[in-house]
Design a protein around this motif. Structure first.
Motif, PDB file in Angstrom:
ATOM      1  N   TYR A 197     -22.690  20.046 -40.922  1.00 24.24           N
ATOM      2  CA  TYR A 197     -22.617  19.139 -42.066  1.00 24.24           C
ATOM      3  C   TYR A 197     -22.738  17.672 -41.670  1.00 24.24           C
ATOM      4  O   TYR A 197     -22.862  16.808 -42.521  1.00 24.24           O
ATOM      5  CB  TYR A 197     -21.324  19.364 -42.853  1.00 24.24           C
ATOM      6  CG  TYR A 197     -20.081  19.253 -42.013  1.00 24.24           C
ATOM      7  CD1 TYR A 197     -19.501  18.032 -41.745  1.00 24.24           C
ATOM      8  CD2 TYR A 197     -19.499  20.390 -41.471  1.00 24.24           C
ATOM      9  CE1 TYR A 197     -18.372  17.942 -40.958  1.00 24.24           C
ATOM     10  CE2 TYR A 197     -18.366  20.300 -40.692  1.00 24.24           C
ATOM     11  CZ  TYR A 197     -17.803  19.075 -40.447  1.00 24.24           C
ATOM     12  OH  TYR A 197     -16.688  18.989 -39.669  1.00 24.24           O
ATOM     13  N   SER A 198     -22.696  17.360 -40.390  1.00 28.94           N
ATOM     14  CA  SER A 198     -22.876  15.981 -39.931  1.00 28.94           C
ATOM     15  C   SER A 198     -23.464  15.997 -38.529  1.00 28.94           C
ATOM     16  O   SER A 198     -23.711  17.059 -37.949  1.00 28.94           O
ATOM     17  CB  SER A 198     -21.553  15.219 -39.950  1.00 28.94           C
ATOM     18  OG  SER A 198     -20.661  15.757 -38.998  1.00 28.94           O
ATOM     19  N   SER A 199     -23.674  14.823 -37.965  1.00 35.77           N
ATOM     20  CA  SER A 199     -24.354  14.743 -36.676  1.00 35.77           C
ATOM     21  C   SER A 199     -23.534  15.323 -35.523  1.00 35.77           C
ATOM     22  O   SER A 199     -24.099  15.868 -34.578  1.00 35.77           O
ATOM     23  CB  SER A 199     -24.736  13.295 -36.364  1.00 35.77           C
ATOM     24  OG  SER A 199     -23.569  12.500 -36.265  1.00 35.77           O
ATOM     25  N   GLY A 200     -22.210  15.238 -35.568  1.00 39.26           N
ATOM     26  CA  GLY A 200     -21.380  15.780 -34.486  1.00 39.26           C
ATOM     27  C   GLY A 200     -21.547  17.276 -34.317  1.00 39.26           C
ATOM     28  O   GLY A 200     -21.878  17.752 -33.223  1.00 39.26           O
ATOM     29  N   PRO A 201     -21.347  18.053 -35.377  1.00 42.57           N
ATOM     30  CA  PRO A 201     -21.554  19.498 -35.261  1.00 42.57           C
ATOM     31  C   PRO A 201     -22.999  19.875 -34.940  1.00 42.57           C
ATOM     32  O   PRO A 201     -23.252  20.852 -34.237  1.00 42.57           O
ATOM     33  CB  PRO A 201     -21.149  20.031 -36.631  1.00 42.57           C
ATOM     34  CG  PRO A 201     -20.162  19.041 -37.134  1.00 42.57           C
ATOM     35  CD  PRO A 201     -20.681  17.713 -36.632  1.00 42.57           C
ATOM     36  N   LYS A 202     -23.957  19.089 -35.424  1.00 47.94           N
ATOM     37  CA  LYS A 202     -25.357  19.379 -35.105  1.00 47.94           C
ATOM     38  C   LYS A 202     -25.604  19.220 -33.608  1.00 47.94           C
ATOM     39  O   LYS A 202     -26.347  19.994 -33.016  1.00 47.94           O
ATOM     40  CB  LYS A 202     -26.285  18.462 -35.895  1.00 47.94           C
ATOM     41  CG  LYS A 202     -26.355  18.813 -37.364  1.00 47.94           C
ATOM     42  CD  LYS A 202     -27.259  17.876 -38.115  1.00 47.94           C
ATOM     43  CE  LYS A 202     -27.239  18.196 -39.593  1.00 47.94           C
ATOM     44  NZ  LYS A 202     -28.048  17.255 -40.369  1.00 47.94           N
ATOM     45  N   LYS A 203     -24.971  18.235 -32.988  1.00 49.99           N
ATOM     46  CA  LYS A 203     -25.097  18.054 -31.537  1.00 49.99           C
ATOM     47  C   LYS A 203     -24.431  19.204 -30.796  1.00 49.99           C
ATOM     48  O   LYS A 203     -24.925  19.657 -29.769  1.00 49.99           O
ATOM     49  CB  LYS A 203     -24.489  16.727 -31.115  1.00 49.99           C
ATOM     50  CG  LYS A 203     -25.319  15.547 -31.552  1.00 49.99           C
ATOM     51  CD  LYS A 203     -24.680  14.239 -31.135  1.00 49.99           C
ATOM     52  CE  LYS A 203     -25.498  13.088 -31.666  1.00 49.99           C
ATOM     53  NZ  LYS A 203     -24.921  11.791 -31.338  1.00 49.99           N
ATOM     54  N   MET A 204     -23.315  19.696 -31.319  1.00 53.47           N
ATOM     55  CA  MET A 204     -22.634  20.832 -30.697  1.00 53.47           C
ATOM     56  C   MET A 204     -23.511  22.076 -30.761  1.00 53.47           C
ATOM     57  O   MET A 204     -23.586  22.842 -29.797  1.00 53.47           O
ATOM     58  CB  MET A 204     -21.289  21.089 -31.382  1.00 53.47           C
ATOM     59  CG  MET A 204     -20.260  20.034 -31.084  1.00 53.47           C
ATOM     60  SD  MET A 204     -18.724  20.153 -32.029  1.00 53.47           S
ATOM     61  CE  MET A 204     -18.335  21.856 -32.028  1.00 53.47           C
ATOM     62  N   ILE A 205     -24.190  22.277 -31.883  1.00 52.37           N
ATOM     63  CA  ILE A 205     -25.095  23.421 -32.030  1.00 52.37           C
ATOM     64  C   ILE A 205     -26.231  23.306 -31.024  1.00 52.37           C
ATOM     65  O   ILE A 205     -26.591  24.280 -30.359  1.00 52.37           O
ATOM     66  CB  ILE A 205     -25.646  23.513 -33.467  1.00 52.37           C
ATOM     67  CG1 ILE A 205     -24.527  23.903 -34.434  1.00 52.37           C
ATOM     68  CG2 ILE A 205     -26.808  24.500 -33.550  1.00 52.37           C
ATOM     69  CD1 ILE A 205     -24.903  23.759 -35.892  1.00 52.37           C
TER      70      ILE A 205
END
Length: 50
Positions: free
Chosen positions: A22-30
């Motif tokens: 839902y935001s850039s932080g979790p997208k980087k984790m993915i």
């Protein structure tokens, strides 16, 4: 948690982690998780140099 699973080479554990993008932080984790899975898979396919 992702770091620990990647260090162990636990692909099933990495794939089981649910991350909601839902935001850039979790997208980087993915993205990091997917790279770790690819690296673990590549390491298993190639013979290790002596």
């Amino acid at each position: 948690m992702i770091n620990a699973l990647a260090a162990k080479g636990d692909v099933k554990g990495l794939m089981a982690i649910e991350i909601k993008p839902y935001s850039s932080g979790p997208k980087k984790m993915i993205r990091w998780r997917e790279l770790a899975i690819a690296a673990i898979g590549a390491g298993k396919k190639q013979p290790r140099a002596k």
